[in-house]
Design an enzyme around this catalytic site. Sequence first.
Site, mmCIF file in Angstrom:
data_model
loop_
_atom_site.group_PDB
_atom_site.id
_atom_site.type_symbol
_atom_site.label_atom_id
_atom_site.label_comp_id
_atom_site.label_asym_id
_atom_site.label_seq_id
_atom_site.Cartn_x
_atom_site.Cartn_y
_atom_site.Cartn_z
ATOM 1 N N HIS A 1 5.980 34.596 58.550
ATOM 2 C CA HIS A 1 4.574 34.827 58.890
ATOM 3 C C HIS A 1 3.724 33.769 58.187
ATOM 4 O O HIS A 1 4.017 33.376 57.051
ATOM 5 C CB HIS A 1 4.163 36.232 58.436
ATOM 6 C CG HIS A 1 2.773 36.605 58.825
ATOM 7 N ND1 HIS A 1 1.661 36.175 58.116
ATOM 8 C CD2 HIS A 1 2.305 37.366 59.838
ATOM 9 C CE1 HIS A 1 0.569 36.666 58.681
ATOM 10 N NE2 HIS A 1 0.933 37.384 59.735
ATOM 11 N N ASP B 1 0.944 33.655 56.547
ATOM 12 C CA ASP B 1 0.482 33.988 55.195
ATOM 13 C C ASP B 1 1.641 34.057 54.214
ATOM 14 O O ASP B 1 1.502 33.694 53.035
ATOM 15 C CB ASP B 1 -0.270 35.318 55.203
ATOM 16 C CG ASP B 1 -1.534 35.260 56.040
ATOM 17 O OD1 ASP B 1 -2.149 34.168 56.110
ATOM 18 O OD2 ASP B 1 -1.901 36.282 56.638
ATOM 19 N N LYS B 2 2.792 34.515 54.686
ATOM 20 C CA LYS B 2 3.948 34.610 53.794
ATOM 21 C C LYS B 2 4.548 33.243 53.482
ATOM 22 O O LYS B 2 5.091 33.026 52.398
ATOM 23 C CB LYS B 2 5.005 35.528 54.413
ATOM 24 C CG LYS B 2 4.703 36.995 54.214
ATOM 25 C CD LYS B 2 4.827 37.338 52.759
ATOM 26 C CE LYS B 2 3.879 38.451 52.375
ATOM 27 N NZ LYS B 2 3.622 38.503 50.937
ATOM 28 N N GLU C 1 -3.178 28.188 45.223
ATOM 29 C CA GLU C 1 -3.441 28.708 46.557
ATOM 30 C C GLU C 1 -2.901 27.713 47.579
ATOM 31 O O GLU C 1 -3.012 26.496 47.389
ATOM 32 C CB GLU C 1 -4.938 28.903 46.781
ATOM 33 C CG GLU C 1 -5.655 29.687 45.700
ATOM 34 C CD GLU C 1 -5.184 31.114 45.582
ATOM 35 O OE1 GLU C 1 -4.686 31.661 46.588
ATOM 36 O OE2 GLU C 1 -5.315 31.684 44.486
ATOM 37 N N GLU D 1 -5.359 25.300 39.885
ATOM 38 C CA GLU D 1 -5.350 24.697 38.560
ATOM 39 C C GLU D 1 -4.078 25.068 37.824
ATOM 40 O O GLU D 1 -3.547 26.174 37.987
ATOM 41 C CB GLU D 1 -6.571 25.138 37.770
ATOM 42 C CG GLU D 1 -6.750 26.651 37.672
ATOM 43 C CD GLU D 1 -7.959 27.020 36.837
ATOM 44 O OE1 GLU D 1 -8.977 26.327 36.931
ATOM 45 O OE2 GLU D 1 -7.859 27.989 36.078
ATOM 46 N N LYS E 1 6.579 40.521 62.711
ATOM 47 C CA LYS E 1 5.845 41.626 62.088
ATOM 48 C C LYS E 1 6.502 42.938 62.518
ATOM 49 O O LYS E 1 7.084 43.030 63.594
ATOM 50 C CB LYS E 1 4.376 41.631 62.513
ATOM 51 C CG LYS E 1 3.613 40.374 62.167
ATOM 52 C CD LYS E 1 2.172 40.421 62.679
ATOM 53 C CE LYS E 1 1.301 41.308 61.810
ATOM 54 N NZ LYS E 1 -0.136 41.185 62.180
ATOM 55 N N PHE F 1 6.411 35.309 72.875
ATOM 56 C CA PHE F 1 6.012 34.945 71.508
ATOM 57 C C PHE F 1 6.891 33.772 71.068
ATOM 58 O O PHE F 1 7.847 33.951 70.323
ATOM 59 C CB PHE F 1 6.167 36.153 70.580
ATOM 60 C CG PHE F 1 5.689 35.950 69.161
ATOM 61 C CD1 PHE F 1 5.054 34.793 68.745
ATOM 62 C CD2 PHE F 1 5.880 36.965 68.228
ATOM 63 C CE1 PHE F 1 4.621 34.627 67.444
ATOM 64 C CE2 PHE F 1 5.459 36.813 66.917
ATOM 65 C CZ PHE F 1 4.821 35.641 66.516
ATOM 66 N N ASP G 1 -1.013 30.302 64.047
ATOM 67 C CA ASP G 1 -2.117 30.950 63.333
ATOM 68 C C ASP G 1 -2.114 30.424 61.907
ATOM 69 O O ASP G 1 -1.062 30.385 61.252
ATOM 70 C CB ASP G 1 -1.923 32.473 63.341
ATOM 71 C CG ASP G 1 -3.135 33.226 62.825
ATOM 72 O OD1 ASP G 1 -4.198 32.597 62.663
ATOM 73 O OD2 ASP G 1 -3.006 34.431 62.577
ATOM 74 N N ALA G 2 -3.248 30.027 61.404
ATOM 75 C CA ALA G 2 -3.319 29.477 60.051
ATOM 76 C C ALA G 2 -2.913 30.526 59.018
ATOM 77 O O ALA G 2 -3.105 31.730 59.215
ATOM 78 C CB ALA G 2 -4.735 28.981 59.765
ATOM 79 N N ARG H 1 -3.184 37.012 51.527
ATOM 80 C CA ARG H 1 -3.842 37.817 52.560
ATOM 81 C C ARG H 1 -3.042 39.058 52.955
ATOM 82 O O ARG H 1 -3.496 39.825 53.802
ATOM 83 C CB ARG H 1 -4.105 36.969 53.810
ATOM 84 C CG ARG H 1 -5.245 36.013 53.646
ATOM 85 C CD ARG H 1 -5.886 35.631 54.957
ATOM 86 N NE ARG H 1 -4.987 34.927 55.851
ATOM 87 C CZ ARG H 1 -5.411 34.259 56.926
ATOM 88 N NH1 ARG H 1 -6.704 34.223 57.227
ATOM 89 N NH2 ARG H 1 -4.543 33.628 57.706
ATOM 90 N N LYS H 2 -1.858 39.251 52.374
ATOM 91 C CA LYS H 2 -1.028 40.389 52.766
ATOM 92 C C LYS H 2 -0.770 41.300 51.555
ATOM 93 O O LYS H 2 0.361 41.674 51.251
ATOM 94 C CB LYS H 2 0.289 39.894 53.367
ATOM 95 C CG LYS H 2 0.095 39.288 54.754
ATOM 96 C CD LYS H 2 -0.320 40.338 55.760
ATOM 97 C CE LYS H 2 -0.614 39.760 57.139
ATOM 98 N NZ LYS H 2 -1.926 39.115 57.211
ATOM 99 N N LYS I 1 0.321 33.058 41.040
ATOM 100 C CA LYS I 1 -0.294 33.305 39.740
ATOM 101 C C LYS I 1 0.766 33.468 38.661
ATOM 102 O O LYS I 1 1.739 34.209 38.842
ATOM 103 C CB LYS I 1 -1.151 34.571 39.792
ATOM 104 C CG LYS I 1 -2.311 34.476 40.768
ATOM 105 C CD LYS I 1 -3.095 35.771 40.849
ATOM 106 C CE LYS I 1 -4.243 35.647 41.851
ATOM 107 N NZ LYS I 1 -4.995 36.917 41.984
ATOM 108 N N LYS J 1 -2.191 36.273 34.463
ATOM 109 C CA LYS J 1 -3.136 36.866 35.402
ATOM 110 C C LYS J 1 -2.743 38.324 35.612
ATOM 111 O O LYS J 1 -1.717 38.626 36.212
ATOM 112 C CB LYS J 1 -3.134 36.133 36.738
ATOM 113 C CG LYS J 1 -3.923 34.833 36.760
ATOM 114 C CD LYS J 1 -3.265 33.726 35.998
ATOM 115 C CE LYS J 1 -3.953 32.383 36.272
ATOM 116 N NZ LYS J 1 -3.371 31.311 35.415
ATOM 117 N N ASP K 1 -3.877 40.507 37.491
ATOM 118 C CA ASP K 1 -3.741 40.923 38.892
ATOM 119 C C ASP K 1 -2.268 41.111 39.232
ATOM 120 O O ASP K 1 -1.903 42.032 39.974
ATOM 121 C CB ASP K 1 -4.310 39.853 39.827
ATOM 122 C CG ASP K 1 -5.811 39.959 39.995
ATOM 123 O OD1 ASP K 1 -6.365 41.033 39.737
ATOM 124 O OD2 ASP K 1 -6.424 38.951 40.385
#
Length: 398
Positions: A17, A19-20, A52, A65, A178, A242, A250-251, A256-257, A277, A281, A283
């Site tokens: 995917h 994003d992945k 990122e 960074e 998906k 598909f 798709d960018a 995002r997931k 990260k 971090k 998160d």
Amino acid sequence: MTPADFLFTSESVSEGHPDKVCDRVSDEIVDLYFREALKAGYDTSRVRVACETAATTNQVALLGEMRGPDTITHEMIEDVVRNAIKDIGYQQSGFHWQYLKLHNWLHGQSEDIAAGVDEGTGTYTDEGAGDQGIMFGYASDETDELMPAPISFSHRILKRMAELRHSGERPEFEPDAKSQVTMAYSDGKPIGVDAVVVSTQHRDGLSAGDVRELVRPIIKEVLPDGWLPKEEKLYVNPTGKFVIGGPDGDAGLTGRKIIVDTYGGSAPHGGGAFSGKDPTKVDRSAAYAARYLAKNVVAAGLAKRCTLQLSYAIGVSQPLSINVNLHDTANTDERALEKRLMEIMDLSPRGIRTTLGLNKPIYARTAAYGHFGRQPDNEGGFSWERTDLVDSLKDLVS
């Protein structure tokens, strides 16, 4: 209160995917910095990565960074990016590991952020959290891995499809896919699957019926006996063709997931993504710690479900709060449990990294099919899935 009988749906996305792909690339950069730090004798506790990734048609951009050994070169970074995309399986005209253009806009870490995190600097001289925020951990006894069933089965379907693609047994599959599983619950327990959706990129020339015949037996294999939904509730490539997929279709962006990465919507999410990260971090690292504690609570028999929240302030070492919710399934007092958890685990960023062994190149493997519900491995990956705190908690059973 959640009703006793209900339907609940979770989705997963494959390693291909868009994003992945970006999550994987970002985590490969984290691993690179830790690997090179270990080789160079650089203090791994000083490694900082906030990477990122963005991807589109034959373009990948790295932004963020870093801090680490000066042995890391642009060529090394380019190699790990291309090798990751090759490993996923992208050799398509619109997105090819060898021919894509890489933009490397990584730069050194902000001195202001470093001052808040490094020990002996900043307003508070203890090593502080790398950001403010809230993090959640969750566990449920509805699966063996103590995860919610809908996200667990969604991951398993796509992971099995990827295994068959990589092995060459199903060359018809392409990397982007998906899945979505709608689980039926009765009296709060999963009793079957009401619907499944799978959309998979495929080789040109296959009909929608062809793809369905390839996917259906995989779904049947993954689900427990008798849980395959009715044919009219089994949706395979519901839009039809598909062929164009991945970042060409798709960018993609890192982070995002976040619901796919965690509990499929069965538990709250603090909002921060994990991939790209380093573990200063919170998160990332505190979300791992929260899962670790919640899983051990359920494994110890203190509750059937546990949601645990932690909160942090940037530059401050200890969490500002801990909250445990056992969802009216408790065999213990929640406030006494909170106190015990704070006693048996140091929840400062340094304490989390030490307890879970997070200053290692263990992150690329987390980028697809969930950060939770996985098996701890011999290299230290998925250490937050251990249940080695059970003996320290069992005396709290009332």
